[in-house]
Scaffold this active site. Structure first.
Site, short mmCIF file in Angstrom:
data_model
loop_
_atom_site.label_atom_id
_atom_site.label_comp_id
_atom_site.label_asym_id
_atom_site.label_seq_id
_atom_site.Cartn_x
_atom_site.Cartn_y
_atom_site.Cartn_z
N GLY A 77 0.82 -1.20 0.00
CA GLY A 77 0.00 0.00 0.00
C GLY A 77 0.85 1.24 0.00
O GLY A 77 2.09 1.18 -0.06
N ALA A 78 0.19 2.39 0.05
CA ALA A 78 0.91 3.66 0.02
C ALA A 78 1.75 3.86 1.27
O ALA A 78 2.74 4.57 1.25
CB ALA A 78 -0.09 4.81 -0.13
N VAL B 274 2.59 -5.50 3.40
CA VAL B 274 1.96 -6.54 4.21
C VAL B 274 2.48 -7.90 3.77
O VAL B 274 2.52 -8.20 2.58
CB VAL B 274 0.43 -6.50 4.10
CG1 VAL B 274 -0.20 -7.60 4.97
CG2 VAL B 274 -0.11 -5.14 4.50
N ASP C 148 -12.70 5.38 3.99
CA ASP C 148 -12.00 4.84 2.82
C ASP C 148 -12.44 3.41 2.54
O ASP C 148 -11.64 2.57 2.16
CB ASP C 148 -10.49 4.91 3.03
CG ASP C 148 -9.72 4.76 1.73
OD1 ASP C 148 -10.22 5.23 0.69
OD2 ASP C 148 -8.62 4.17 1.75
#
Length: 365
Positions: free
Chosen positions: A29-30, A34, A141
């Site tokens: 992700g940004a 993970v 989000d």
């Protein structure tokens, strides 16, 4: 003192305690990477999320602190649960959570969903949102990739790092635009729990159709697509627009009537369409709430008012308006030690919080 082991994943150094082995990348992700891993203590598979350079800027420090506090506070079957936290010698932070096999985005791109799965997934999303909203938290989000699912179809909402942030710059992300409520696009400031209901409605529609409901190329195109289906916003909604440029744009659009959703979702259950109509409403004040949606006829096979809990207490947002330097945000280290000590107290019946917190604060003094 925990023993740390280093591994290279996608060119990123993972520095984790020896408790976790068999690292495999599962997502990027940004704000972090993970990996799946095996917990040697429990024998269970887990997800390990690395927050890269959490203390590099005040904004990122605050974001990490926020996500940590939320993961500690929110305890619900449909919310991802935190099992461990640690800070590596390189001062990266790692969150360890349960591992679920896939997410809704992957499911939607692999096959059409049958009615009973759509019902069950929507029920669990709304059940989780009812709890989150009762805690005074807005996810903000919600999207298919933030909805994790295991082989038993158990569903958990994740990624609360953006919860309750009011940051217009974040609205440019293509991956989230499709699910963004119109009041965020129109005002870019005041909004509440209803934005999550809109996002859930967009996800619901995508489960029914197998493709995004409002796949806008940009915010102008996004809003135009929404009005093609839902018609022009009511005057009282337009009057809430704070930006003069946005107001001029909305008033320049041709007047459109709301289209019956039954004509678009011709193969859907009438009860599904009715619930979607109640969720996709321009005026947030008239949008159905999570608790009300759970009681809708469409979700009757799963609805159980005795098993749809709310939070015991509101989340403490007092830190959220603080504009603090990085060194001050490092108080999150004491929160991490606090988390471990609470878990140890549950297991061993003793609490050593005060000394650990003091040591942690001195370490970052």
């Amino acid at each position: 003192m925990a023993e740390f082991v280093r591994a290279q994943i996608f060119g990123t150094t993972f520095e984790i305690t020896s408790r976790y082995t068999d690292l495999q990348p599962v997502g990027m992700g940004a704000f972090g990477l993970v990996c799946s891993a095996r917990d040697q203590l429990t024998g269970q598979p887990v997800a390990v999320k690395k927050i890269m350079k959490p203390f590099s800027t005040p904004v990122l420090s605050k974001r990490t602190y926020r996500e940590l506090k939320l993961l500690k506070h929110l305890r619900h079957e449909n919310i991802i649960s935190l099992s461990d936290i640690f800070i590596s010698p390189l001062e990266d932070i790692y969150f360890v959570t349960e591992l679920l096999g896939t997410d809704l985005h992957r499911l939607l791109t692999s096959r059409p969903l049958e009615k009973q799965f759509i019902q069950y997934f929507l029920y669990q999303i709304l059940r989780g949102l009812k709890y989150v909203h009762s805690a005074g938290v807005v996810h903000r989000d919600l999207k298919p990739s933030n909805i994790l699912i295991n082989e038993n179809c158990d569903l958990k909402i994740c990624d609360f790092g953006l919860a309750r942030i009011q940051d217009p710059q974040m609205t440019g992300y293509v991956s989230t635009r499709y699910y963004r409520a119109p009041e965020i696009m129109l005002t870019w400031q005041k909004y509440d729990v209803e934005v999550d209901i809109w996002s859930a409605a967009c996800i619901f529609a995508e489960m029914l159709e197998g493709k995004p409901l409002f796949p806008g190329k940009d915010h102008v195109n996004q809003f135009s697509i929404i009005t093609e289906l839902l018609g022009t916003p009511p005057d009282d909604v337009i009057q809430t627009i704070c930006s003069e440029n946005t107001l001029r744009f909305v008033k320049s659009l041709p007047k459109r009537e709301r289209q019956p959703l039954a004509s678009k979702f011709k193969n859907a259950d009438p009860d599904a369409v009715d619930l979607l109509e109640r969720m996709l409403v321009f005026d947030p004040k008239k949008r159905i709430r999570a608790g009300e949606a759970l009681a809708h006829e469409y979700l009757a096979p799963y609805h159980d008012p005795t098993d749809e809990p709310v939070a015991e207490e509101k989340f403490d947002w007092s830190f959220n308006d603080a504009d603090l330097p990085v060194d001050t945000w490092k108080i999150m280290y004491s929160e991490i030690l606090d988390f471990h000590n609470i878990d140890q107290a549950n297991d061993a019946g003793q609490v050593l919080v005060e000394g650990a917190v003091a040591d942690g604060q001195q370490a970052f003094a």
